[in-house]
Design a protein around this motif. Sequence first.
Motif, PDB file in Angstrom:
ATOM      1  N   HIS A  63       0.793  -1.226   0.000  1.00 12.79           N
ATOM      2  CA  HIS A  63       0.000   0.000   0.000  1.00 12.79           C
ATOM      3  C   HIS A  63       0.825   1.274   0.000  1.00 12.79           C
ATOM      4  O   HIS A  63       0.290   2.340  -0.313  1.00 12.79           O
ATOM      5  N   ARG A  64       2.092   1.189   0.309  1.00 15.28           N
ATOM      6  CA  ARG A  64       2.917   2.401   0.318  1.00 15.28           C
ATOM      7  C   ARG A  64       3.144   2.954  -1.084  1.00 15.28           C
ATOM      8  O   ARG A  64       3.510   4.107  -1.249  1.00 15.28           O
ATOM      9  N   ASP A  66       0.832   3.492  -3.260  1.00 16.59           N
ATOM     10  CA  ASP A  66      -0.289   4.354  -3.653  1.00 16.59           C
ATOM     11  C   ASP A  66      -0.729   5.326  -2.557  1.00 16.59           C
ATOM     12  O   ASP A  66      -1.548   6.211  -2.828  1.00 16.59           O
ATOM     13  N   HIS A  67      -0.200   5.177  -1.343  1.00 19.94           N
ATOM     14  CA  HIS A  67      -0.685   5.987  -0.233  1.00 19.94           C
ATOM     15  C   HIS A  67       0.476   6.512   0.606  1.00 19.94           C
ATOM     16  O   HIS A  67       1.508   5.864   0.738  1.00 19.94           O
ATOM     17  N   THR A  68       0.274   7.682   1.171  1.00 25.96           N
ATOM     18  CA  THR A  68       1.318   8.320   1.980  1.00 25.96           C
ATOM     19  C   THR A  68       1.322   7.738   3.391  1.00 25.96           C
ATOM     20  O   THR A  68       0.368   7.069   3.816  1.00 25.96           O
ATOM     21  N   GLN A  69       2.382   8.024   4.118  1.00 27.59           N
ATOM     22  CA  GLN A  69       2.459   7.602   5.512  1.00 27.59           C
ATOM     23  C   GLN A  69       1.336   8.245   6.325  1.00 27.59           C
ATOM     24  O   GLN A  69       0.803   7.635   7.252  1.00 27.59           O
ATOM     25  N   ASP A  71      -1.690   8.873   5.222  1.00 21.68           N
ATOM     26  CA  ASP A  71      -2.884   8.057   4.961  1.00 21.68           C
ATOM     27  C   ASP A  71      -2.897   6.822   5.861  1.00 21.68           C
ATOM     28  O   ASP A  71      -3.926   6.459   6.441  1.00 21.68           O
ATOM     29  N   ILE A  72      -1.751   6.173   5.957  1.00 19.14           N
ATOM     30  CA  ILE A  72      -1.646   4.941   6.749  1.00 19.14           C
ATOM     31  C   ILE A  72      -1.820   5.239   8.228  1.00 19.14           C
ATOM     32  O   ILE A  72      -2.505   4.501   8.953  1.00 19.14           O
ATOM     33  N   PHE A 121      -9.013   3.171   2.102  1.00 21.59           N
ATOM     34  CA  PHE A 121      -8.369   4.406   1.695  1.00 21.59           C
ATOM     35  C   PHE A 121      -9.228   5.214   0.718  1.00 21.59           C
ATOM     36  O   PHE A 121      -8.977   6.391   0.517  1.00 21.59           O
ATOM     37  N   ASN A 122     -10.228   4.569   0.116  1.00 22.60           N
ATOM     38  CA  ASN A 122     -10.933   5.179  -1.014  1.00 22.60           C
ATOM     39  C   ASN A 122     -12.196   5.923  -0.631  1.00 22.60           C
ATOM     40  O   ASN A 122     -13.022   6.209  -1.480  1.00 22.60           O
TER      41      ASN A 122
END
Length: 199
Positions: A63-64, A66-69, A71-72, A121-122
């Motif tokens: 997932h890293r 497509d997504h920032t830290q 976001d996580i 995330f969406n």
Amino acid sequence: MLNKISRFVLICISATLAFALSACTHIGTLEQANVYNAEYFANKQVMVRPVSIEFSSHWLRDHRRDHTQRDIDKLKQRYSDSLTRSLIAHLEKQGFTISSAPSAQVAQLRITQMRISAPDFNGPLSKLYSNEEHGAGDFALTFTHGEHKVAQFIDHRKVMQGMAGQMNLTNRSLNQHAFDRTLGRFVRDALTVQHSAPQ
């Protein structure tokens, strides 16, 4: 001929419903269930610490891209908040009283190797059809009093929504609800299983 087909269809439906019912009502055993101090554990007052979450390194790597830290971190905090509320509710169902008294035990749930399959995330309205489980994690619920460990319950749990292999609608809220239910089953199994203190 029609009667034979109808009977076959009814048998298949019955078998499917029986499988689904058994999956819902099954009380699993735990990998570890130990009560180290039965006297303290019998005290039903408990202070609940926020649920600690550690994502699986494989899940993070996927997932890293497509997504920032950030976001996580937001996802982790959202699940920690939601599952802490769920843990409190399920402990109360098992007869515990939430308390900050000095005599209260401290309950800490840690979920490690956690992975989430639904599209969290969406956005809350995003939908996906999937035949995968909604996630999984290693659940460890520990009760302590002061410096002493009172009890510990450990198990790996898969989070399912609907029947295995079936295409199921998932979204953020359904996935979070599935984790809440899985946590509830874990707490119920932990606190109703027959325990024996270690030798």
